[in-house]
Scaffold this motif. Structure first.
Motif, PDB file in Angstrom:
ATOM      1  N   ILE A 158     -22.125 -36.312  49.514  1.00 41.70           N
ATOM      2  CA  ILE A 158     -22.622 -36.749  48.209  1.00 41.70           C
ATOM      3  C   ILE A 158     -21.697 -37.812  47.621  1.00 41.70           C
ATOM      4  CG2 ILE A 158     -23.109 -36.042  45.844  1.00 41.70           C
ATOM      5  CD1 ILE A 158     -25.153 -35.125  47.895  1.00 41.70           C
ATOM      6  N   ARG A 177     -32.353 -34.399  44.857  1.00 42.61           N
ATOM      7  CA  ARG A 177     -32.182 -33.646  43.609  1.00 42.61           C
ATOM      8  C   ARG A 177     -32.638 -32.203  43.783  1.00 42.61           C
ATOM      9  NH1 ARG A 177     -29.685 -33.661  38.492  1.00 42.61           N
ATOM     10  NH2 ARG A 177     -30.965 -32.429  37.082  1.00 42.61           N
ATOM     11  N   SER A 185     -30.061 -30.246  45.632  1.00 46.22           N
ATOM     12  CA  SER A 185     -28.833 -30.051  44.856  1.00 46.22           C
ATOM     13  C   SER A 185     -28.964 -28.891  43.881  1.00 46.22           C
ATOM     14  CB  SER A 185     -28.474 -31.335  44.093  1.00 46.22           C
ATOM     15  OG  SER A 185     -29.330 -31.535  42.988  1.00 46.22           O
ATOM     16  N   LEU A 202     -24.093 -28.483  45.904  1.00 48.65           N
ATOM     17  CA  LEU A 202     -24.274 -29.930  45.870  1.00 48.65           C
ATOM     18  C   LEU A 202     -24.388 -30.405  44.423  1.00 48.65           C
ATOM     19  CD1 LEU A 202     -26.999 -30.194  48.670  1.00 48.65           C
ATOM     20  CD2 LEU A 202     -24.543 -30.482  48.912  1.00 48.65           C
ATOM     21  N   GLY A 208     -25.565 -32.451  41.241  1.00 52.43           N
ATOM     22  CA  GLY A 208     -26.854 -33.086  41.027  1.00 52.43           C
ATOM     23  C   GLY A 208     -26.905 -34.122  39.920  1.00 52.43           C
ATOM     24  N   TYR A 232     -27.669 -37.817  40.664  1.00 53.51           N
ATOM     25  CA  TYR A 232     -29.033 -38.209  40.997  1.00 53.51           C
ATOM     26  C   TYR A 232     -29.829 -38.582  39.750  1.00 53.51           C
ATOM     27  CZ  TYR A 232     -27.844 -36.209  45.503  1.00 53.51           C
ATOM     28  OH  TYR A 232     -27.230 -35.938  46.693  1.00 53.51           O
TER      29      TYR A 232
END
Length: 216
Positions: A14, A52, A55, A61, A63, A66
């Motif tokens: 990411i 997204r 995530s 993850l 987010g 995004y």
């Protein structure tokens, strides 16, 4: 050691994705980049939707990036639509998985370290206070909250309005920030900054409540 490496790899991916996006914007220019994305048709928004969505379903993850990218790459309206659809789909799925398969399945999905956060949020008695549930969903904990609320007795008819309120209040400022910074729109930036300030206040109140719960 291997488990730690597996947990770290998505974060590294990411990080490089965000760096690549920033470099692309600086190198090609936002207008040219948007024009190139237009050639992808539905695949551009679908790709960001997928990132997204994942995530949120996998809370390891991050987010927020995004949401900023959605505004930067697709503009406010289209970017907001992509993020809201992704959040609605992922949060309802998280709630459903918790309700349908229970705690053990969720722990296998998110891992033991993140499960402790889900457990902590599920014990906040959010099901007894609609507005408190909505406030928790408006923070950066919303992915954990969706899993945690699913472990309680909260019904779909209570969770869905709280989730829709979250989408209407929390997503627009972040997407607007991404769109406003690159487009230079003063009104859009002003709206974004006010919205982010309000979200920061809500997050502070929620964190204060969590600290009080931990102390008692």
């Amino acid at each position: 050691m291997k488990a730690k490496i597996r947990q770290t790899l998505p974060l590294i991916a990411i990080f490089f994705l965000v760096i690549l996006a920033i470099w692309s914007i600086n190198y090609f220019g936002i207008q040219r980049l948007r024009a190139n994305l237009a050639y992808l048709g539905i695949w551009g928004p679908l790709g960001l939707f997928t990132l997204r969505f994942l995530s949120v379903v996998i809370p390891a993850l991050p987010g927020t990036a995004y949401s900023l990218l959605a505004g930067a790459l697709f503009g406010f309206n289209k970017g907001l639509l992509v993020i809201c659809l992704a959040d609605f789909a992922s949060c309802t799925l998280s709630f459903y998985l918790s309700r349908q398969y229970g705690r053990d399945f969720i722990e296998r999905l998110v891992g033991h370290r993140f499960m402790s956060q889900v457990d902590h949020l599920s014990k906040q008695h959010l099901e007894s206070n609609f507005f408190l549930m909505s406030a928790f969903l408006m923070t950066g904990f919303f992915d954990f909250v969706s899993y945690g609320v699913g472990l309680t007795k909260t019904s779909w008819m209570v969770f869905l309005p709280a989730l829709l309120m979250r989408l209407a209040v929390s997503n627009p400022p972040i997407v607007a920030l991404g769109a406003g910074i690159l487009e230079g729109g003063k009104k859009l930036l002003g709206f974004a900054l006010i919205g982010v300030f309000v979200l920061a206040i809500i997050t502070g109140i929620v964190q204060q409540r969590l600290r009080k719960k931990q102390n008692t």
